[in-house]
Motif scaffolding. Structure first.
Motif, PDB file in Angstrom:
ATOM      1  N   LEU A  80       0.832  -1.201   0.000  1.00 15.73           N
ATOM      2  CA  LEU A  80       0.000   0.000   0.000  1.00 15.73           C
ATOM      3  C   LEU A  80       0.869   1.255   0.000  1.00 15.73           C
TER       4      LEU A  80
ATOM      5  N   GLY B  46      -6.104   5.413   0.219  1.00 15.53           N
ATOM      6  CA  GLY B  46      -5.043   4.915   1.088  1.00 15.53           C
ATOM      7  C   GLY B  46      -5.511   4.756   2.526  1.00 15.53           C
TER       8      GLY B  46
ATOM      9  N   LEU C  34       0.942   4.104  -2.902  1.00 18.50           N
ATOM     10  CA  LEU C  34       0.670   5.505  -2.585  1.00 18.50           C
ATOM     11  C   LEU C  34       1.848   6.399  -2.960  1.00 18.50           C
TER      12      LEU C  34
END
Length: 140
Positions: free
Chosen positions: A36, A79, A40
């Motif tokens: 993640l 996110g 991002l």
């Protein structure tokens, strides 16, 4: 006051299984959070590059800048939702592992796990609070 000694679980296998499941859950959450974070950071780097290009270009529209800001906001919101989902699944997995370990540990003794948690046979787990402590509150 002496407390009776509870017998240890007959097999250490539930504890070993618990440690294994906790280790796997920790590795899984670390991998998911790293993925993640990478996604991002790539998205934010792309947005920063686009912002720099839009600032240097005199013919850019205000609509392009607004679209870029909306894209960044959407990226941050996604996110945040991803983080909450990953941590929620991690907490659920830890809870299941602990619950199954307790059930497996005390199942061999033939006694319900909750009944084994009280330190005295037949005693309730209610907290005994003195009257003076009950009368006190945060306001004084």
């Amino acid at each position: 006051m002496s407390f009776p000694v509870l017998s240890a679980p007959s097999s250490p296998l539930p504890l070993v299984e618990l440690m294994g499941r906790l280790c796997l859950a920790q590795m899984d959450v670390a991998q998911r959070l790293q993925y993640l974070a990478c996604r991002l950071s790539v998205g934010l780097a792309d947005s920063c590059l686009r912002r720099q290009l839009l600032r240097r270009d005199d013919s850019c529209c205000v609509a392009d800048q607004v679209e870029l800001e909306e894209r960044i906001a959407l990226l941050m919101e996604a996110g945040g939702e991803g983080l909450v989902t990953i941590l929620g699944a991690f907490i659920e997995e830890l809870t299941q592992a602990h619950t199954q370990c307790i059930e497996a540990s005390f199942a061999a003794a033939g006694v319900a796990p909750v009944a084994r948690l009280s330190h005295l046979p037949g005693a309730s787990l209610a907290l005994r609070v003195p009257a003076a402590a009950r009368a006190f509150n945060a306001r004084g």
